[in-house]
Design an enzyme around this catalytic site. Structure first.
Site, short mmCIF file in Angstrom:
data_model
loop_
_atom_site.label_atom_id
_atom_site.label_comp_id
_atom_site.label_asym_id
_atom_site.label_seq_id
_atom_site.Cartn_x
_atom_site.Cartn_y
_atom_site.Cartn_z
N HIS A 284 0.86 -1.20 0.00
CA HIS A 284 0.00 0.00 0.00
C HIS A 284 0.88 1.24 0.00
O HIS A 284 2.10 1.14 0.14
CB HIS A 284 -0.98 -0.03 1.16
CG HIS A 284 -0.37 0.14 2.53
ND1 HIS A 284 0.48 -0.79 3.06
CD2 HIS A 284 -0.47 1.13 3.46
CE1 HIS A 284 0.86 -0.39 4.27
NE2 HIS A 284 0.30 0.77 4.53
N HIS B 113 1.63 3.89 1.89
CA HIS B 113 2.24 4.65 2.99
C HIS B 113 3.77 4.69 2.87
O HIS B 113 4.40 3.70 2.53
CB HIS B 113 1.81 4.10 4.34
CG HIS B 113 0.39 4.50 4.68
ND1 HIS B 113 -0.41 3.79 5.53
CD2 HIS B 113 -0.35 5.56 4.26
CE1 HIS B 113 -1.60 4.39 5.62
NE2 HIS B 113 -1.57 5.47 4.85
N ASP C 186 6.31 4.72 4.85
CA ASP C 186 7.21 3.81 5.57
C ASP C 186 7.18 2.40 4.96
O ASP C 186 7.88 1.51 5.43
CB ASP C 186 6.86 3.77 7.07
CG ASP C 186 5.44 3.33 7.35
OD1 ASP C 186 4.53 3.70 6.57
OD2 ASP C 186 5.22 2.60 8.34
N HIS C 187 6.40 2.23 3.88
CA HIS C 187 6.37 0.94 3.18
C HIS C 187 6.93 1.03 1.75
O HIS C 187 7.16 0.01 1.13
CB HIS C 187 4.93 0.40 3.10
CG HIS C 187 4.38 0.03 4.45
ND1 HIS C 187 4.22 -1.27 4.86
CD2 HIS C 187 4.01 0.80 5.50
CE1 HIS C 187 3.76 -1.29 6.10
NE2 HIS C 187 3.61 -0.05 6.50
N HIS D 39 -7.50 -0.44 5.52
CA HIS D 39 -6.49 0.47 6.09
C HIS D 39 -6.28 1.62 5.11
O HIS D 39 -6.35 2.79 5.47
CB HIS D 39 -5.22 -0.32 6.34
CG HIS D 39 -4.01 0.49 6.69
ND1 HIS D 39 -3.91 1.20 7.86
CD2 HIS D 39 -2.85 0.70 6.01
CE1 HIS D 39 -2.72 1.81 7.89
NE2 HIS D 39 -2.06 1.53 6.79
N ASP E 232 -0.37 -3.52 6.44
CA ASP E 232 -0.95 -2.91 7.65
C ASP E 232 -2.43 -3.25 7.80
O ASP E 232 -3.21 -2.45 8.32
CB ASP E 232 -0.79 -1.38 7.61
CG ASP E 232 0.65 -0.95 7.83
OD1 ASP E 232 1.50 -1.80 8.13
OD2 ASP E 232 0.92 0.26 7.70
N HIS F 52 4.36 -4.21 11.02
CA HIS F 52 4.85 -3.51 12.22
C HIS F 52 4.88 -4.40 13.46
O HIS F 52 4.07 -5.32 13.59
CB HIS F 52 3.95 -2.31 12.55
CG HIS F 52 4.00 -1.21 11.55
ND1 HIS F 52 4.91 -0.18 11.63
CD2 HIS F 52 3.26 -0.98 10.45
CE1 HIS F 52 4.73 0.65 10.61
NE2 HIS F 52 3.74 0.18 9.86
ZN LIG Z 1 0.05 1.86 6.41
#
Ligand SMILES: [Zn+2]
Length: 260
Positions: A56, A58, A60-61, A112, A134, A172
């Site tokens: 996805h 985001h 941090d991914h 999410h 996530d 995470h």
């Molecule tokens: Zn995320």
């Protein structure tokens, strides 16, 4: 024989590195939110990268994806999303992605975020493996960003229908905090209480609590247990509402977690 390496990054992210054949240095990285920890790991273990798999949009991914793709001259696989222009090959529900001698099946699991996908790997010699980004966490689930509670509820129900021995690789390390919240919902859940002790010990030794086993999630994750009276009663009491459907209980449970 497939091997999964764990690359911890930032404060609580995991980048998962798939090595389809232990005898070959070829690997695939899931959700590299930064390039440097991946370079360092590959160098140290004499591995090379053949592809990048994103779940996805985001940051941090995905933030390491473009640089890694450029360095290794490889493709970036991911959902069809305007928010991830780096993706060079879009993946959709039911697609199969060949990763060396194994293949991953794509599940679209919005909730999410709207653009969220998961990678499900079935091999003859191991349990099914799910890279869920996530969406599902150990004893929890992702927050709602651009998705909605009914979508996330549906996504988690699809995941919950996978075989008991499915290993879930989440994005995470949130397990201990999730357990503290879950105990406010099901204080008498003995599986949850014993899990807390086990997971605390792992963290004290610096060991990841992931992957998690789907059967254990069904017994300890309140977000997969909205159909049970124990969860319904607590959510109604804590949210001061009368709730009828499992989806309503799920939505209220998600709100309670946001405020926890
Ligand atoms: Zn995320």
């Amino acid at each position: 024989m497939l091997h999964i390496h764990t690359i911890p990054a930032f404060t609580d992210n995991y980048f998962w590195l798939l090595q389809p054949d232990i005898g070959s240095p070829d690997t695939y990285i899931v959700d590299p939110g930064a390039a440097q920890p991946v370079y360092d790991y590959l160098t140290k273990h004499k591995l090379t990268l053949q592809g990048i798999l994103l779940t996805h949009h985001h940051h941090d991914h995905i933030d390491g994806a473009a640089e890694l793709a450029e360095s290794f001259k490889i493709l970036i696989y991911g959902p069809d999303s305007k928010r991830i222009p780096q993706v060079t090959q879009h993946l959709y529900e039911g697609n199969r992605l060949q990763l060396g001698n194994i293949s991953a099946e794509i599940m679209e699991i919005p909730g999410h975020t709207l653009d969220h996908i998961a990678y499900l790997i079935n091999t003859p010699d191991s349990s099914p493996l799910l890279f869920s980004g996530d969406t599902l966490f150990a004893v929890g689930c992702g927050r709602l960003f651009d998705g909605t509670a009914p979508l996330l509820h549906q996504a988690l129900q699809r995941i919950a229908a996978l075989p008991d021995d499915t290993l879930v690789f989440c994005g995470h390390e949130y397990t201990l905090a999730n357990i503290r919240f879950a105990l406010t919902i099901e204080p008498d859940n003995t599986d949850l209480k014993s899990r807390q002790e086990i997971e605390i010990q792992k963290r004290e030794r610096g060991v990841p609590t992931l992957p998690t086993l789907l059967d254990l999630e069904r017994r300890t994750n309140p977000f997969l247990r909205c159909h049970l009276n124990s969860v319904r009663t607590s959510v109604e009491r804590l949210s001061n509402q009368t709730l009828t459907t499992d989806a309503e209980i799920f939505a209220s449970l998600r709100l309670l977690k946001d405020r926890f």
